[in-house]
Design a protein around this motif. Structure first.
Motif, mmCIF file in Angstrom:
data_model
loop_
_atom_site.group_PDB
_atom_site.id
_atom_site.type_symbol
_atom_site.label_atom_id
_atom_site.label_comp_id
_atom_site.label_asym_id
_atom_site.label_seq_id
_atom_site.Cartn_x
_atom_site.Cartn_y
_atom_site.Cartn_z
ATOM 1 N N LEU A 3 -43.246 1.185 19.691
ATOM 2 C CA LEU A 3 -41.848 1.155 20.108
ATOM 3 C C LEU A 3 -41.206 -0.148 19.639
ATOM 4 C CD1 LEU A 3 -39.449 2.254 21.786
ATOM 5 C CD2 LEU A 3 -40.528 1.239 23.806
ATOM 6 N N THR A 4 -40.026 -0.038 19.040
ATOM 7 C CA THR A 4 -39.270 -1.205 18.579
ATOM 8 C C THR A 4 -38.032 -1.374 19.444
ATOM 9 O OG1 THR A 4 -40.006 -0.920 16.279
ATOM 10 C CG2 THR A 4 -38.016 -2.243 16.648
ATOM 11 N N LEU A 5 -37.843 -2.583 19.974
ATOM 12 C CA LEU A 5 -36.639 -2.907 20.722
ATOM 13 C C LEU A 5 -35.682 -3.677 19.822
ATOM 14 C CD1 LEU A 5 -35.182 -3.029 23.548
ATOM 15 C CD2 LEU A 5 -36.167 -5.341 23.745
ATOM 16 N N VAL A 6 -34.425 -3.243 19.783
ATOM 17 C CA VAL A 6 -33.395 -3.935 19.018
ATOM 18 C C VAL A 6 -32.377 -4.517 19.984
ATOM 19 C CG1 VAL A 6 -31.635 -3.753 17.211
ATOM 20 C CG2 VAL A 6 -33.703 -2.326 17.089
ATOM 21 N N THR A 7 -32.271 -5.835 20.011
ATOM 22 C CA THR A 7 -31.198 -6.467 20.782
ATOM 23 C C THR A 7 -29.993 -6.610 19.862
ATOM 24 O OG1 THR A 7 -31.768 -8.753 20.204
ATOM 25 C CG2 THR A 7 -32.921 -7.764 22.081
ATOM 26 N N GLY A 8 -28.808 -6.478 20.442
ATOM 27 C CA GLY A 8 -27.619 -6.462 19.592
ATOM 28 C C GLY A 8 -27.518 -5.174 18.788
ATOM 29 N N GLY A 9 -28.159 -4.131 19.284
ATOM 30 C CA GLY A 9 -28.239 -2.879 18.544
ATOM 31 C C GLY A 9 -26.953 -2.096 18.467
ATOM 32 N N SER A 10 -25.932 -2.507 19.220
ATOM 33 C CA SER A 10 -24.644 -1.826 19.134
ATOM 34 C C SER A 10 -23.647 -2.610 18.277
ATOM 35 C CB SER A 10 -24.061 -1.598 20.536
ATOM 36 O OG SER A 10 -23.931 -2.821 21.237
ATOM 37 N N GLY A 11 -24.079 -3.743 17.708
ATOM 38 C CA GLY A 11 -23.228 -4.524 16.819
ATOM 39 C C GLY A 11 -23.261 -3.996 15.400
ATOM 40 N N HIS A 12 -22.537 -4.642 14.510
ATOM 41 C CA HIS A 12 -22.441 -4.178 13.125
ATOM 42 C C HIS A 12 -23.807 -4.128 12.446
ATOM 43 C CE1 HIS A 12 -18.167 -5.114 13.764
ATOM 44 N NE2 HIS A 12 -17.924 -4.338 12.727
ATOM 45 N N VAL A 30 -32.740 0.515 22.311
ATOM 46 C CA VAL A 30 -31.640 -0.411 22.060
ATOM 47 C C VAL A 30 -31.261 -1.096 23.374
ATOM 48 C CG1 VAL A 30 -29.269 -0.658 21.236
ATOM 49 C CG2 VAL A 30 -30.783 1.030 20.181
ATOM 50 N N PHE A 31 -31.225 -2.417 23.330
ATOM 51 C CA PHE A 31 -30.829 -3.212 24.494
ATOM 52 C C PHE A 31 -29.370 -3.598 24.329
ATOM 53 C CE2 PHE A 31 -30.654 -7.329 26.848
ATOM 54 C CZ PHE A 31 -31.002 -6.845 28.105
ATOM 55 N N ALA A 32 -28.518 -3.142 25.246
ATOM 56 C CA ALA A 32 -27.083 -3.379 25.118
ATOM 57 C C ALA A 32 -26.449 -3.428 26.500
ATOM 58 C CB ALA A 32 -26.429 -2.287 24.282
ATOM 59 N N ARG A 33 -25.339 -4.159 26.595
ATOM 60 C CA ARG A 33 -24.627 -4.223 27.864
ATOM 61 C C ARG A 33 -23.979 -2.888 28.202
ATOM 62 N NH1 ARG A 33 -21.010 -9.478 26.938
ATOM 63 N NH2 ARG A 33 -21.022 -8.557 24.860
ATOM 64 N N SER A 34 -23.540 -2.157 27.174
ATOM 65 C CA SER A 34 -22.885 -0.861 27.381
ATOM 66 C C SER A 34 -23.570 0.187 26.508
ATOM 67 C CB SER A 34 -21.387 -0.946 27.029
ATOM 68 O OG SER A 34 -20.745 -1.919 27.816
ATOM 69 N N PRO A 35 -24.563 0.898 27.029
ATOM 70 C CA PRO A 35 -25.249 1.931 26.255
ATOM 71 C C PRO A 35 -24.278 2.968 25.702
ATOM 72 C CG PRO A 35 -26.446 1.456 28.267
ATOM 73 C CD PRO A 35 -25.139 0.728 28.370
ATOM 74 N N ARG A 36 -24.560 3.406 24.480
ATOM 75 C CA ARG A 36 -23.720 4.397 23.817
ATOM 76 C C ARG A 36 -24.274 5.808 24.072
ATOM 77 N NH1 ARG A 36 -20.664 1.235 20.215
ATOM 78 N NH2 ARG A 36 -20.513 -0.805 21.251
ATOM 79 N N THR A 37 -23.691 6.775 23.390
ATOM 80 C CA THR A 37 -24.040 8.165 23.679
ATOM 81 C C THR A 37 -25.062 8.756 22.709
ATOM 82 O OG1 THR A 37 -22.136 8.894 22.350
ATOM 83 C CG2 THR A 37 -21.802 8.629 24.737
ATOM 84 N N ARG A 38 -25.392 8.065 21.623
ATOM 85 C CA ARG A 38 -26.322 8.679 20.677
ATOM 86 C C ARG A 38 -27.660 8.963 21.367
ATOM 87 N NH1 ARG A 38 -27.556 4.875 15.600
ATOM 88 N NH2 ARG A 38 -29.014 6.571 15.188
ATOM 89 N N SER A 39 -28.194 10.135 21.061
ATOM 90 C CA SER A 39 -29.359 10.622 21.796
ATOM 91 C C SER A 39 -30.662 10.473 21.028
ATOM 92 C CB SER A 39 -29.158 12.103 22.152
ATOM 93 O OG SER A 39 -28.969 12.875 20.978
#
Length: 270
Positions: A3-12, A30-39
């Protein structure tokens, strides 16, 4: 599966990194303050600046790609006077320290940190903050890698767009080679999984031009006609502003091609 964790995964950059991990069939969180909807990825809600949610996010993680940062200039797309005096450090220093400590506790096997080319000579507060965070990684007992990248095209686009209202653009003549996040993401993934560690090859764009040339290409692509006032900089001042030419790996996407792909008129028409 690892498993790979990406911080800042919702940035560019983070989005491009996540896209490539998914494309390669890797399991991604993905570690993010506001999780997105991609499944097609796992989401872990939290805040690197406070550490909220971080311990849970690292559960069963083998590799961490730390693409998180807090750059006020990038966030707002412009430079304010305050940027010459201070820059927030909660994410890039405090958050990096906290992340490194928890990675050690969680048994993470590889910590890849995304940094910036030219930090050793740069003088802006944000650069000093980034350098402090990078030094924490280098001093860590973890198995780590550091990848330094040049500034991204999207940021250059933001900065130049804020000059559009001016009849005359004051632009430095210093050489540098900004890069697209897609090319950086490709390089980051190679460095994350090729088994090597330590300070990796830095990456910049394919063209080393002065900023005046980049501004002229921008005006051509955006159908603007503005006079450019070229401002000469000493080498020391250019380096202090991060206007350098990277060594090592080079991306393939040229600035003119990026501008065409990201033409706002074409996006609006679509």
């Amino acid at each position: 599966m690892a498993l790979t964790l990406v911080t800042g995964g919702s940035g560019h950059l983070g989005r491009d990194v996540v896209d490539r991990l998914v494309r390669d069939g890797r399991r991604v969180r993905v570690f993010a303050r506001s999780p997105r909807t991609r499944s097609d990825v796992e989401w872990a809600a939290g805040d690197l600046a406070t550490g909220a949610g971080l311990h849970e996010a690292l559960r069963d993680v083998d590799t961490v790609i730390n693409a998180a940062t807090d750059s006020p200039i990038a966030r707002r797309g412009g430079v304010h006077p305050i940027d010459f005096f201070r820059s927030p450090s909660a994410v890039d220093v405090g958050g990096t320290q906290r992340l490194l400590s928890l990675c050690a506790e969680s048994g993470v096997q590889h910590f890849l940190h995304v940094s910036i080319v030219g930090l050793d000579q740069a003088t802006l507060p944000y650069a000093r903050v980034k350098l402090a965070g990078e030094r924490l990684v280098r001093a860590s007992a973890l198995s780590w890698s550091v990848v330094r990248a040049m500034p991204f095209y999207y940021l250059l686009d933001k900065l130049l767009s804020r000059l559009a209202w001016l009849p005359v653009w004051p632009v430095p003549t210093a050489l540098f080679n900004p890069v697209d996040t897609s090319d950086v993401a490709d390089h980051v993934l190679t460095c994350a999984f090729d088994g090597q560690r330590g300070v990796r090859a830095e990456i910049g764009g394919p063209e080393a031009l002065d900023l005046v040339a980049f501004a002229r290409q921008y005006q051509t692509a955006r159908k603007l006609h503005r006079k450019i006032l070229a401002i000469g900089l000493s080498e020391a001042k250019a380096q202090g502003m991060g206007l350098v030419v990277s060594e090592g790996a080079r991306g393939v996407l040229r600035w003119a091609d990026w501008l065409q792909r990201n033409d706002p008129d074409m996006r609006n028409a679509a």
